[in-house]
Design an enzyme around this catalytic site. Structure first.
Site, PDB file in Angstrom:
ATOM      1  N   ASP A   1       0.816  -1.400  -0.168  1.00 35.44           N
ATOM      2  CA  ASP A   1      -0.041  -0.185  -0.092  1.00 35.44           C
ATOM      3  C   ASP A   1       0.734   1.067   0.661  1.00 35.44           C
ATOM      4  OD1 ASP A   1       0.709  -0.133   2.220  1.00 35.44           O
ATOM      5  OD2 ASP A   1      -1.412  -0.770   3.164  1.00 35.44           O
TER       6      ASP A   1
ATOM      7  N   ASP B   1      -7.097  -2.907  14.120  1.00 34.52           N
ATOM      8  CA  ASP B   1      -8.766  -3.512  13.369  1.00 34.52           C
ATOM      9  C   ASP B   1      -8.299  -4.819  13.193  1.00 34.52           C
ATOM     10  OD1 ASP B   1      -7.989  -2.123  11.839  1.00 34.52           O
ATOM     11  OD2 ASP B   1      -9.491  -0.697  12.224  1.00 34.52           O
TER      12      ASP B   1
ATOM     13  N   GLU C   1     -10.283  -1.901   5.694  1.00 30.10           N
ATOM     14  CA  GLU C   1     -10.382  -1.241   6.499  1.00 30.10           C
ATOM     15  C   GLU C   1     -11.726  -2.306   7.063  1.00 30.10           C
ATOM     16  OE1 GLU C   1      -8.778  -0.074   8.589  1.00 30.10           O
ATOM     17  OE2 GLU C   1      -7.700   2.112   7.858  1.00 30.10           O
TER      18      GLU C   1
ATOM     19  N   HIS D   1      -7.134  -5.036  10.910  1.00 29.55           N
ATOM     20  CA  HIS D   1      -7.071  -5.000   9.037  1.00 29.55           C
ATOM     21  C   HIS D   1      -5.826  -5.885   8.214  1.00 29.55           C
ATOM     22  CE1 HIS D   1      -5.205  -1.101   9.816  1.00 29.55           C
ATOM     23  NE2 HIS D   1      -4.731  -1.842   9.001  1.00 29.55           N
TER      24      HIS D   1
HETATM   25  C1  GLP Z   1      -1.247   0.314   8.016  1.00 28.73           C
HETATM   26  C2  GLP Z   1      -0.547  -0.662   7.408  1.00 28.73           C
HETATM   27  C3  GLP Z   1      -0.241  -2.193   7.905  1.00 28.73           C
HETATM   28  C4  GLP Z   1       0.113  -2.224   8.610  1.00 28.73           C
HETATM   29  C5  GLP Z   1      -0.827  -1.326  10.118  1.00 28.73           C
HETATM   30  C6  GLP Z   1      -0.259  -2.378  10.773  1.00 28.73           C
HETATM   31  O1  GLP Z   1      -2.244   0.499   8.057  1.00 28.73           O
HETATM   32  N1  GLP Z   1      -1.119  -0.017   6.424  1.00 28.73           N
HETATM   33  O2  GLP Z   1      -0.246  -2.728   5.961  1.00 28.73           O
HETATM   34  O3  GLP Z   1      -0.197  -3.851   8.781  1.00 28.73           O
HETATM   35  O4  GLP Z   1      -1.130  -0.560   9.457  1.00 28.73           O
HETATM   36  O5  GLP Z   1       0.499  -1.062  11.136  1.00 28.73           O
HETATM   37  P1  GLP Z   1       1.853  -1.529  12.715  1.00 28.73           P
HETATM   38  O6  GLP Z   1       2.528  -2.728  13.091  1.00 28.73           O
HETATM   39  O7  GLP Z   1       2.847  -0.491  12.690  1.00 28.73           O
HETATM   40  O8  GLP Z   1       0.944  -1.232  14.010  1.00 28.73           O
END
Ligand code: GLP
Length: 266
Positions: free
Chosen positions: A73, A142, A149, A144
């Site tokens: 992304d 959450d 989302e 995702h």
């Molecule tokens: C963002 C990214 C996800 C990632 C998530 C969790 O939403 N788009 O790919 O898994 O954050 O992030 P973190 O690893 O910092 O908790």
């Protein structure tokens, strides 16, 4: 689905990096000349894995010359040189430290004039490389995956998504704690895109992920926790630390640890 429970984040990261390194090395021995297509995430969860992969590379045990990458992304409206863009993140935390050919790196362009075209070309590029061999990922608090989302279609493909207030709040830490600076939208691969990968490996750590991990592992497949799609994937692994298992049933933890114990003996 396999759940690999490691005592802490460092060991979860090491396990994941060694696993990926083994896959790439085996692939280049068995299918020389054919690229290994690796899907990659950003966020804090994969940082330890990237660090360990860089170490393995520096020790001379792993080359990325045959690897093609596709990131999950990118924020809409952030240029690649913006310090909070995922382009920048990937260069700083991974690509600048390994021997990958820059032409083999693919990241969605959040500045594209034609967003729809950018997304469909991305899907085409993945397909033209023969599909993703292994998609590494993290999980939002959450539940995702990528930026899919809650409520995202479990059949979705690469497209633009609006970020939820929870995600913006979570990601504000990368924007000096100011959630108003977090872009409202992002381009993201779909749940269907992730599910098409031949293998999916997700790193989960920390108590703030415990509620989502329970939903994903112990509850049903549900679009409100998009990572629960993994229950339908033929080859999925979640590598997690003890902290993130806090909301799982004692029996669930014991079950997966026993399976792992049997695997380790083999
Ligand atoms: C963002 C990214 C996800 C990632 C998530 C969790 O939403 N788009 O790919 O898994 O954050 O992030 P973190 O690893 O910092 O908790």
């Amino acid at each position: 689905m396999r759940l690999i429970i490691q005592p802490d984040y460092e060991r979860a990261s090491r396990w994941t990096a060694e696993y990926i390194a083994k896959k790439i090395t085996k692939h280049s021995k068995q299918q020389a000349g054919k690229p290994f297509v690796l899907g990659l995430p950003t966020g804090s969860s994969p940082l330890g894995t990237y660090r360990e992969l860089i170490n393995i590379h520096k020790e001379g045990r792993l080359s990325f010359k045959s690897v093609r990458t596709f990131n999950m992304d990118e924020y809409v409206g952030l240029a690649p040189d913006h310090p909070q863009s995922y382009h920048y993140f990937m260069m700083e935390n991974f690509f600048n430290h390994i021997d990958i050919d820059r032409r083999h790196i693919h990241i969605l362009n959040g500045m594209a004039a034609d967003i729809e075209k950018e997304c469909s070309l991305y899907e085409e590029a993945i397909a033209s490389e023969g599909g993703i061999e292994l998609f590494l990922g993290g999980m939002g608090s959450d539940g995702h995956i990528a930026f899919n989302e809650p409520g995202s279609s479990l059949a979705s493909r690469t497209r633009i998504k609006h970020l939820t207030p929870e995600t913006k709040e979570d990601n504000a830490r990368f924007f000096n704690g100011d959630k108003t600076k977090v872009p409202d939208t992002a381009l993201t691969v779909g749940v269907g895109t992730v599910m098409d990968a031949r293998e999916v490996v997700i790193v989960v750590n920390g108590r703030n992920k415990a509620r989502a991990l329970r939903a994903v592992v112990e509850e049903g497949v549900n679009h409100m926790w998009t990572l629960s799609c993994l229950q339908m994937h033929p080859k999925a692994i979640i590598v997690c630390d003890e902290d993130s298992t806090e909301e799982l049933k004692v029996g669930t933890v014991r079950y997966f640890k026993n399976i792992q114990h049997e695997f380790d003996k083999i």
